[in-house]
Scaffold this motif. Structure first.
Motif, PDB file in Angstrom:
ATOM      1  N   TYR A  80     -12.108  38.949 -43.751  1.00  0.00           N
ATOM      2  CA  TYR A  80     -12.900  39.876 -42.904  1.00  0.00           C
ATOM      3  C   TYR A  80     -12.260  39.473 -41.401  1.00  0.00           C
ATOM      4  O   TYR A  80     -12.537  40.163 -40.645  1.00  0.00           O
ATOM      5  CB  TYR A  80     -14.314  39.206 -42.717  1.00  0.00           C
ATOM      6  N   VAL A  81     -11.321  38.456 -40.955  1.00  0.00           N
ATOM      7  CA  VAL A  81     -10.717  38.203 -40.041  1.00  0.00           C
ATOM      8  C   VAL A  81      -9.479  39.113 -40.075  1.00  0.00           C
ATOM      9  O   VAL A  81      -9.134  39.861 -39.053  1.00  0.00           O
ATOM     10  CB  VAL A  81     -10.134  36.845 -40.062  1.00  0.00           C
ATOM     11  N   ARG A  82      -8.495  39.346 -41.128  1.00  0.00           N
ATOM     12  CA  ARG A  82      -7.691  39.981 -40.998  1.00  0.00           C
ATOM     13  C   ARG A  82      -8.014  41.779 -40.849  1.00  0.00           C
ATOM     14  O   ARG A  82      -7.177  42.264 -40.112  1.00  0.00           O
ATOM     15  CB  ARG A  82      -6.948  40.172 -42.692  1.00  0.00           C
ATOM     16  N   ASP A  83      -9.203  42.142 -41.025  1.00  0.00           N
ATOM     17  CA  ASP A  83      -9.629  43.339 -41.055  1.00  0.00           C
ATOM     18  C   ASP A  83      -9.898  43.613 -39.410  1.00  0.00           C
ATOM     19  O   ASP A  83      -9.597  44.589 -38.853  1.00  0.00           O
ATOM     20  CB  ASP A  83     -10.917  43.873 -41.654  1.00  0.00           C
ATOM     21  N   LEU A  84     -10.439  42.565 -38.780  1.00  0.00           N
ATOM     22  CA  LEU A  84     -10.781  42.421 -37.125  1.00  0.00           C
ATOM     23  C   LEU A  84      -9.249  42.519 -36.556  1.00  0.00           C
ATOM     24  O   LEU A  84      -8.980  43.204 -35.661  1.00  0.00           O
ATOM     25  CB  LEU A  84     -11.618  41.406 -37.086  1.00  0.00           C
ATOM     26  N   ILE A  85      -8.402  41.516 -37.046  1.00  0.00           N
ATOM     27  CA  ILE A  85      -7.094  41.487 -36.360  1.00  0.00           C
ATOM     28  C   ILE A  85      -6.407  42.589 -36.421  1.00  0.00           C
ATOM     29  O   ILE A  85      -5.709  43.314 -35.305  1.00  0.00           O
ATOM     30  CB  ILE A  85      -6.132  40.430 -37.059  1.00  0.00           C
ATOM     31  N   ALA A  86      -6.339  43.511 -37.525  1.00  0.00           N
ATOM     32  CA  ALA A  86      -5.903  45.093 -37.839  1.00  0.00           C
ATOM     33  C   ALA A  86      -6.212  45.866 -36.668  1.00  0.00           C
ATOM     34  O   ALA A  86      -5.307  46.686 -36.339  1.00  0.00           O
ATOM     35  CB  ALA A  86      -5.888  45.267 -39.230  1.00  0.00           C
ATOM     36  N   SER A  87      -7.399  46.106 -36.197  1.00  0.00           N
ATOM     37  CA  SER A  87      -7.982  46.845 -35.297  1.00  0.00           C
ATOM     38  C   SER A  87      -7.604  46.145 -33.780  1.00  0.00           C
ATOM     39  O   SER A  87      -7.887  46.871 -32.831  1.00  0.00           O
ATOM     40  CB  SER A  87      -9.470  46.787 -35.318  1.00  0.00           C
ATOM     41  N   LEU A  88      -7.313  45.253 -33.645  1.00  0.00           N
ATOM     42  CA  LEU A  88      -6.825  44.779 -32.279  1.00  0.00           C
ATOM     43  C   LEU A  88      -5.701  45.204 -31.581  1.00  0.00           C
ATOM     44  O   LEU A  88      -4.623  45.806 -32.396  1.00  0.00           O
ATOM     45  CB  LEU A  88      -6.429  43.075 -32.321  1.00  0.00           C
TER      46      LEU A  88
END
Length: 103
Positions: A80-88
């Motif tokens: 769930y954090v990897r997905d968020l980081i990908a959108s930064l």
């Protein structure tokens, strides 16, 4: 319920603008504290405090290289954090133009 608690604590950590910016920087490459200080134009104690919180929260790891400590993302176990980081937003261009202090 335990997973919800962990996710809640992780998302609270990332709810801080400075910590989220540090994560965005580390998304591009591992960095020394002095590099992050220069990029954020803030104090070393401030950056160190945020990095400690991110480390304690299991989001960053540290590696010693000589006298310097480098920080990198450690989110393999948090999809769930990897997905968020990908959108930064990317800081790749800014990192290329900045002189790295510890190289």
């Amino acid at each position: 319920m335990e997973q919800i608690q962990e996710m809640s604590e992780t998302l609270k950590l990332l709810g801080d603008k400075t910590r989220l910016t540090i994560v965005a920087l580390l998304k591009e490459q591992e960095l020394c504290v002095c590099d992050i200080v220069a990029l954020l134009a803030t104090s070393q104690p401030n950056v160190s405090q945020h990095l400690r919180k991110l480390r304690d929260g299991g989001l960053v790891g540290e590696t010693r290289k000589g006298q310097w400590i480098y920080y990198s993302l450690k989110v393999e176990d948090k999809p769930y954090v990897r997905d968020l980081i990908a959108s930064l937003p990317s800081f790749a261009e800014r990192l290329k133009s900045e002189k790295q202090c510890c190289d």
